[in-house]
Write a protein that holds these residues in place. Structure first.
Motif, mmCIF file in Angstrom:
data_model
loop_
_atom_site.group_PDB
_atom_site.id
_atom_site.type_symbol
_atom_site.label_atom_id
_atom_site.label_comp_id
_atom_site.label_asym_id
_atom_site.label_seq_id
_atom_site.Cartn_x
_atom_site.Cartn_y
_atom_site.Cartn_z
ATOM 1 N N GLU A 175 15.975 -57.526 -6.910
ATOM 2 C CA GLU A 175 15.302 -56.489 -7.679
ATOM 3 C C GLU A 175 15.968 -56.370 -9.042
ATOM 4 N N PRO A 224 18.069 -49.478 -8.532
ATOM 5 C CA PRO A 224 16.776 -49.169 -9.161
ATOM 6 C C PRO A 224 16.130 -47.915 -8.583
ATOM 7 N N THR A 225 15.521 -47.132 -9.470
ATOM 8 C CA THR A 225 14.723 -45.973 -9.052
ATOM 9 C C THR A 225 13.369 -46.099 -9.740
ATOM 10 N N GLU A 226 12.548 -45.071 -9.624
ATOM 11 C CA GLU A 226 11.229 -45.142 -10.269
ATOM 12 C C GLU A 226 11.370 -45.154 -11.789
ATOM 13 N N THR A 227 12.450 -44.605 -12.298
ATOM 14 C CA THR A 227 12.701 -44.660 -13.748
ATOM 15 C C THR A 227 13.823 -45.670 -14.004
ATOM 16 N N ASP A 228 14.915 -45.238 -14.609
ATOM 17 C CA ASP A 228 16.044 -46.137 -14.827
ATOM 18 C C ASP A 228 16.852 -46.299 -13.545
#
Lengths: 223, 228
Positions: free
Chosen positions: A82, A118-122
């Protein structure tokens, strides 16, 4: 006078020194493979042909035997590739004891680490510190990981730190891996926890006995 | 692993054998001292005062201040161990063992994390960098620590950072910042000061330059030759 006993001791010490160096290098390579998330390479350092090979990771449970260890590495330790993911564990504070018969070794490292997840944003910057206790066994002249236990100390959001963020010290209440056995020990830092000197430092020993299996959990600090 | 065999050792003269034997023992000592200091780090972290433990220090050495050590060990500095943590990994070792394998001088560096709750309040997360210097002596039952106190560089509240925050050593009664500067914080980071190059790692000829084994003035070697 050079007695047979002195010769035997010198040879033992030379073998121990050589072994300690090899063990340190083996764990360095394994840690690099872990950081680069290379599952097959991680597994190449394990004594997979032994029925009692094992891997215990934080509170995910004890994985014993080739199938379980392989599953733990593939399903839990190594994540799908990822963008933005990073793990950087380091080996410090080495404590290595090679048995007098130079067939096994016990070792412990303190491991500071950082991660980016990793997340939905940074990606989220995280601290991930722990201790790694390992039994090694000499197989055909090569030191192999026999039992490995990663003891989590902290895992937290870098911005909040280990006191404010304890959301990641224990696994989510989701089904445990079907091949995992109950954890033998899990006591990460939290504002409510008490440190208790586990994992213990390995002590000099002659040869590995069945009773040595849980030396990492030894609470008797007098020995 | 090495391919050296007993037959190889038979080829050595007595003098060669003894040289290799001593050198091997000295190299073994390096690993034993690493384990000793690792063990000390584990004991330091869990802080259970009064608990029976394997002795890591040269408590009975005539030059060791046993009384002060035992007093220090029996004095609680927090109400409860809940939330307290002292993790100081050891890195960057420089270890010199004496030629006769009876003494060793060493310095490690450490970047550590702590949790501090003095009176059961919510702990303070702390980052603390520093050094672990020491003199070690080989006693009948193995290597022991003769001297060497944690030398703090930084000890800061996590969010404040090491430039703005300096938490004094936790003692009871609590010491002032000025007193702290005379003790473990003597060489600690100060934003308005030039850093002192202390401790100096032991040099290769440390036991030639400072033959008295328990001498620890080698730690201040760099102060004799400071940058102008």
């Amino acid at each position: 006078m050079i007695t047979e006993e002195r010769k035997q001791k010198l040879l033992m010490n030379i073998r121990k020194l050589s072994s300690m160096h090899e063990i340190q290098n083996t764990m360095g390579r394994l840690t690099a493979a872990l950081n680069f998330q290379r599952a097959d390479e991680i597994l190449s350092f394990f004594a997979l042909e032994r029925e009692d090979v094992s891997l215990e990771y934080a509170d995910e449970g004890l994985f014993e035997g080739k199938e379980a260890v392989c599953a733990a590495v593939h399903d839990i330790i190594v994540r799908p590739e990822e963008k933005g993911y990073m793990l950087d564990m380091q080996l410090t504070t080495p404590m290595i004891e090679v048995a007098d018969d130079v067939k096994t070794a016990k070792a412990l490292w303190w491991c500071p680490g950082i991660a980016a997840v990793p997340t939905e944003t940074d990606p989220q910057a995280q601290w991930c510190w722990g201790m790694t206790g390992v039994d090694f066994i000499l197989e055909n002249g090569t030191w192999k990981v026999w039992h490995l236990h990663y003891f989590r100390l902290i895992r937290c959001d870098y911005k909040k730190g280990w006191v404010e963020d304890t959301s990641m010290i224990n696994r989510l209440n989701t089904p445990v891996h079907p091949l995992s056995k109950p954890s033998t020990y899990h006591n990460p830092y939290s504002p409510l926890s008490v440190r208790d000197g586990i994992p213990a430092c390995p002590r000099p020993y002659a040869s590995y006995e069945d009773s040595d299996r849980n030396w990492m959990l030894n609470r008797d600090k007098t020995k | 692993m090495t391919d050296i065999t007993l037959q190889d050792l038979d080829l050595l003269s007595e003098e060669e054998f003894e040289q290799i034997e001593l050198e091997t023992e000295r190299l073994m000592s390096v690993w034993e001292i690493c384990s000793l200091r690792g063990q000390a780090a584990i004991f330091h972290d869990d802080q259970h005062i009064g608990e029976h433990r394997r002795e890591l220090k040269t408590l009975d050495h005539p030059l060791f201040n046993k009384e002060a050590e035992l007093k220090f060990r029996s004095t609680a500095v927090v109400d409860s161990l809940e939330g307290n943590m002292l993790i100081h990994p050891l890195t960057t070792p420089v270890i010199e063992v004496s030629a006769d394998n009876t003494a060793a001088r060493a310095v490690w560096w450490s970047l550590g994390i702590e949790g501090l709750s003095r009176y059961r309040e919510t702990p303070m997360a702390i980052i603390s960098a520093g050094m672990v210097p020491g003199v070690h002596l080989k006693e009948e039952d193995g290597w022991k620590i003769f001297s060497g106190a944690w030398q703090r560089t930084t000890k800061n509240e996590y969010h404040a950072g090491w430039v703005k925050s300096m938490v004094p050593t936790n003692t009871r009664p609590q010491i002032s910042k000025e007193e702290d500067r005379q003790r473990l914080g003597r060489y600690a980071y100060q934003k308005d000061e030039i850093r002192k190059p202390v401790p100096c790692p032991p040099k290769k000829d440390t036991f030639g330059a400072y033959p008295e084994k328990t001498d620890d003035s080698w730690l201040l070697d760099n102060l004799k030759n400071e940058r102008q």
